[in-house]
Design a protein around this motif. Structure first.
Motif, PDB file in Angstrom:
ATOM      1  N   THR B 287       0.835  -1.204   0.000  1.00 40.59           N
ATOM      2  CA  THR B 287       0.000   0.000   0.000  1.00 40.59           C
ATOM      3  C   THR B 287       0.870   1.256   0.000  1.00 40.59           C
ATOM      4  O   THR B 287       0.377   2.348   0.291  1.00 40.59           O
ATOM      5  CB  THR B 287      -0.954   0.012   1.209  1.00 40.59           C
ATOM      6  OG1 THR B 287      -0.193   0.048   2.418  1.00 40.59           O
ATOM      7  CG2 THR B 287      -1.857  -1.218   1.218  1.00 40.59           C
ATOM      8  N   GLY B 288       2.155   1.106  -0.315  1.00 32.87           N
ATOM      9  CA  GLY B 288       3.017   2.278  -0.440  1.00 32.87           C
ATOM     10  C   GLY B 288       3.072   3.112   0.824  1.00 32.87           C
ATOM     11  O   GLY B 288       2.925   4.333   0.772  1.00 32.87           O
ATOM     12  N   ALA B 289       3.302   2.458   1.963  1.00 37.89           N
ATOM     13  CA  ALA B 289       3.384   3.200   3.231  1.00 37.89           C
ATOM     14  C   ALA B 289       4.753   3.854   3.376  1.00 37.89           C
ATOM     15  O   ALA B 289       4.849   5.059   3.608  1.00 37.89           O
ATOM     16  CB  ALA B 289       3.090   2.265   4.401  1.00 37.89           C
ATOM     17  N   ILE B 290       5.809   3.073   3.210  1.00 39.28           N
ATOM     18  CA  ILE B 290       7.147   3.667   3.342  1.00 39.28           C
ATOM     19  C   ILE B 290       7.615   4.255   2.016  1.00 39.28           C
ATOM     20  O   ILE B 290       8.497   5.096   2.003  1.00 39.28           O
ATOM     21  CB  ILE B 290       8.187   2.672   3.908  1.00 39.28           C
ATOM     22  CG1 ILE B 290       8.474   1.523   2.952  1.00 39.28           C
ATOM     23  CG2 ILE B 290       7.760   2.146   5.271  1.00 39.28           C
ATOM     24  CD1 ILE B 290       9.773   0.803   3.270  1.00 39.28           C
ATOM     25  N   ASP B 291       7.019   3.819   0.906  1.00 38.87           N
ATOM     26  CA  ASP B 291       7.421   4.320  -0.413  1.00 38.87           C
ATOM     27  C   ASP B 291       6.176   4.648  -1.215  1.00 38.87           C
ATOM     28  O   ASP B 291       5.669   3.810  -1.936  1.00 38.87           O
ATOM     29  CB  ASP B 291       8.289   3.282  -1.110  1.00 38.87           C
ATOM     30  CG  ASP B 291       8.871   3.786  -2.428  1.00 38.87           C
ATOM     31  OD1 ASP B 291       8.823   5.003  -2.690  1.00 38.87           O
ATOM     32  OD2 ASP B 291       9.385   2.955  -3.193  1.00 38.87           O
ATOM     33  N   ASP B 292       5.646   5.858  -1.077  1.00 41.14           N
ATOM     34  CA  ASP B 292       6.240   6.949  -0.340  1.00 41.14           C
ATOM     35  C   ASP B 292       5.166   7.674   0.450  1.00 41.14           C
ATOM     36  O   ASP B 292       5.189   8.890   0.594  1.00 41.14           O
ATOM     37  CB  ASP B 292       6.957   7.887  -1.325  1.00 41.14           C
ATOM     38  CG  ASP B 292       7.655   9.037  -0.648  1.00 41.14           C
ATOM     39  OD1 ASP B 292       8.069   8.882   0.502  1.00 41.14           O
ATOM     40  OD2 ASP B 292       7.751  10.114  -1.275  1.00 41.14           O
ATOM     41  N   GLY B 293       4.209   6.871   0.999  1.00 36.39           N
ATOM     42  CA  GLY B 293       3.221   7.483   1.867  1.00 36.39           C
ATOM     43  C   GLY B 293       3.867   8.281   2.981  1.00 36.39           C
ATOM     44  O   GLY B 293       3.395   9.370   3.355  1.00 36.39           O
TER      45      GLY B 293
END
Lengths: 477, 477
Positions: B287-293
């Motif tokens: 879900t794109g939390a670290i990249d890049d939420g």
């Protein structure tokens, strides 16, 4: 963890502790057990075995060509190790095939979920099943629903599995997987999704057996982070959650599985048999390294060390690599196919079985020993404790309630069980996931396991301790 | 990590350090920067933003309906935060779709591999591609092959990615993903599989962009344990390894992506613009939390703290949530679609951009600051260092070589870049995998990031430091 140096240092100290309390056991046997223990810590046979098994055969689903091939390799390996009476005993088995599994949230926040089908679950229609999610924080809340309450819905259980050294967290939640789909179907549900019985927060979904047959629904496990995501969706939106599920799983062919058996024949009391082993099959997502490549490797490596001793043990030690422990079978059959076949086909021989135990709880170090009821106050127990203490193994005074999953049918026939309990704190981080691969095994922990098994078995096989005779009248084991 | 208490205690100490060396900067501005910093550590806006973003929209592949919906939500969020000049700027984009990907070993040890298609890769024929594997321990060994040497084969590169705080391990191996398929195709290969550019040993495969267009082959990343498995196969058997690959990936539709823009307009030097941001798109596996939420949340939360100040900053601060950073586009286009559109459509405004930086390296704490060449010996640098030191941020004397991927096209147009460098030691454990979900984010690390960004931006926006004027003649930045 770097155990070996610490253990070897501790074992020197332990020598002085052993002699006095265990004098009633044969002192030579105790010294030999200590030698076996210390040799095992320098050995790497178990790691080589599980490495070769998982590399050659990958996943080994019960009844698959891969499980069958691994059994042939297993028998060859037993023969090369010098074991006696090596055999493969086949039994019929329905082959379950996973196919594809997908789950997606349709509203309020459309997105895919990371899921796997539960083992033994059947397919959805080709177009999938779609419905409003009836979401329960606990399994009990689902059980509290009246008949028809879930009509046309997809039942979802978010309950977490508690991390525990002895696996009791998994014990508490395993009915959510085993019985949940049937209970949901009873109440009218068209599909079932549980939070994986896993103790981590990574994006691995855990498969595992569920009840097979009529009166159940297509059933899935989602990864723990997906369950957390569902929780957040409910907090962010008042709208009902709608989901779609698809699975093409099912029983697809008549096949067979098999147990692989080898022995070190005893000298003096060869008809008294101690049975040990693990299960050779695995789930199909990983390569079955910790479940249960580790167990088959530990027990075979321990027996190999005993085979290499200058003298034979008094009693016979038999290693069994059970087939098809994991996948349940359509009624009237149930799980533990190989273990049931083992016990049923030897109904007349159970009296010769003096004890049974399995290694099937991962690849963590052993931290305690449990013996059959009544065995605590024996010289045998004192000798065992003295030999195992330097390995960081304590004696757990509570009687063994079983010897591992595959010992169940044999224990039910009256055979006493013991257990070398592994630290399973991390076991359910990986259990039944795609991540169950060789990388999860620490070779030094495996050595500690082999050391405990080899030394304990040497004591037991050279003892005349009779667990049946020690049993209190009230005890089942 | 429990940072906040330690940081707040340290910040009291820091007050006494600040005044003397930074006296040439406005003392009130420095005090305000410190207040912003300490307020950020008590705040949780960034975590709430990334939680809501990832929960509502899940994966946000460039050009997907989900990325587009997240941009509309982003603009609404900017407006609710009180930002000025909020807009969404659209640009055309080809939509890439992953479809299904499968890889299996056919011999010597038949089993499936855990793989994902590389982003931008095209499909295999429906029956897949099958061939002998040409296996290379290093990418250089593939490059050393003459033309035609891989004819009909599947090229496999096992090279490991080294773990490094600043991501240089990934820098070193990223050509294996970007150019490997093209180089393999040049030498006659029919398929390409690399060891994922990941620094862990779990069963996650990492996607990521590869070169798009003619002259390449269907390309895949396998999880690190699968690469280790291949190594063991080669050791166990002299037989050639045969593989089959299948992928249905490809560019499937004309679509659009967009940048989301908001500002806090300056008062006094409003035409001097500082640009910050992250990219709103993500890969489709997680879900794109670290990249890049994390990056979009950190930069918007920092700007919100500035928006809430009693006075306006002197310069304008603009936050950009770039669209479609990840998926490369068919020629003549390349990667960084939103960033290229941003710079190209503002070619005449570059002189107004006084500095640019992006947060796009996960959710770890910031450990160092890099400034444009020539800025080390300035009161601005001394003030920044004094304000950031209590957060555990050191000044890295080497000049910033860029401000993050999406700043590239703007930096190429002459705009100076700075960087608040995050600790990326664990970043490539998760980067571009299904495991890039909210569970990977430590809220306290996120607060530390916001504290560094907000306080640094306040100093820069109230400074008259001119990075262009400080530049040595020889420096590009």
């Amino acid at each position: 963890m770097r155990l070996s140096a610490r253990l070897l240092a501790a074992s020197a100290l332990a020598l002085s502790l052993v002699v006095a309390p265990a004098a009633a056991q044969d002192a030579r046997t105790i010294r030999e057990a200590e030698q076996l223990r210390d040799r095992a810590l320098q050995d790497n046979v178990a790691y080589e075995l599980v490495s070769e098994l998982t590399t050659r055969f990958g996943p080994r689903l019960g009844g698959s060509a891969s499980e069958q091939a691994s059994a042939r390799w297993g028998a060859d390996t037993f023969r090369q190790m010098g074991f006696d009476n090596v055999s493969i005993e086949e039994f019929p088995l329905a082959l379950w095939t996973r196919g594809e599994a997908r789950a997606e949230i349709l509203s309020p926040f459309p997105q895919p979920l990371e899921v796997v089908a539960l083992g033994g679950s059947h397919a959805t229609p080709p177009e999938g099943v779609e419905g409003e999610a009836a979401i329960f924080e606990t399994y009990q809340q689902l059980l509290d629903q009246p008949e028809g309450a879930l009509s046309g819905k997809i039942a979802v259980v978010l309950q977490d599995t508690v991390q525990a050294q002895d696996g009791r967290g998994y014990g508490a939640t395993s009915p959510i997987r085993g019985n949940g789909p049937t209970e949901a179907a009873k109440r009218g549900a068209v599909g079932y999704v549980l939070r994986s019985l896993g103790t981590h927060d990574h994006r691995f979904a855990h498969t595992g057996a569920t009840r097979v047959g009529e009166g159940t629904v297509p059933s899935f496990a989602m990864s723990p982070p997906d369950a957390d995501q569902l929780r957040r969706m409910i907090r962010l939106s008042d709208q009902p959650v709608r989901m779609r599920l698809f699975s093409s799983a099912g029983f697809t062919a008549d096949s067979h599985s098999q147990n692989v058996i080898g022995e070190v024949r005893g000298s003096g009391a060869a008809d008294e048999v101690i049975v040990i082993g693990g299960h050779l099959d695995s789930w199909d997502l990983g390569t079955g390294a910790i479940d249960d490549g580790a167990g088959v490797a530990i027990t075979a490596a321990a027996l190999k060390l005993i085979e290499d001793m200058p003298r034979k043990p008094r009693r016979t030690i038999r290693v069994v690599w059970w087939g098809s422990e994991e996948v349940s079978q359509p009624p009237p059959s149930q799980g533990l196919a190989g273990a049931r076949f083992y016990a049923a086909s030897r109904a007349g021989e159970m009296a010769t079985h003096v004890a049974i135990s399995e290694s099937d709880f991962g690849a963590g170090p052993i931290y305690s020993l449990t013996l059959p009821a009544g065995a605590a106050d024996t010289d045998f127990r004192r000798a065992a404790q003295a030999v195992l203490t330097p390995l960081g193994v304590l004696f757990d005074g509570s009687p063994a309630t079983g010897g591992g999953p595959d010992t169940g049918p044999t224990v039910a026939a009256g055979v006493p069980a013991f257990r070398l309990n592994q630290d399973g704190t991390d076991y359910f981080d990986t259990h039944h996931t795609a991540d169950d691969v060789l990388d999860r095994i620490d070779p030094e922990n495996l050595d500690q396991n082999v050391a405990a098994w080899a030394s304990f078995l040497w004591l037991l096989a050279n003892s005349d301790v009779d667990f049946r005779a020690l049993r209190p009248a009230s005890s089942a084991n």
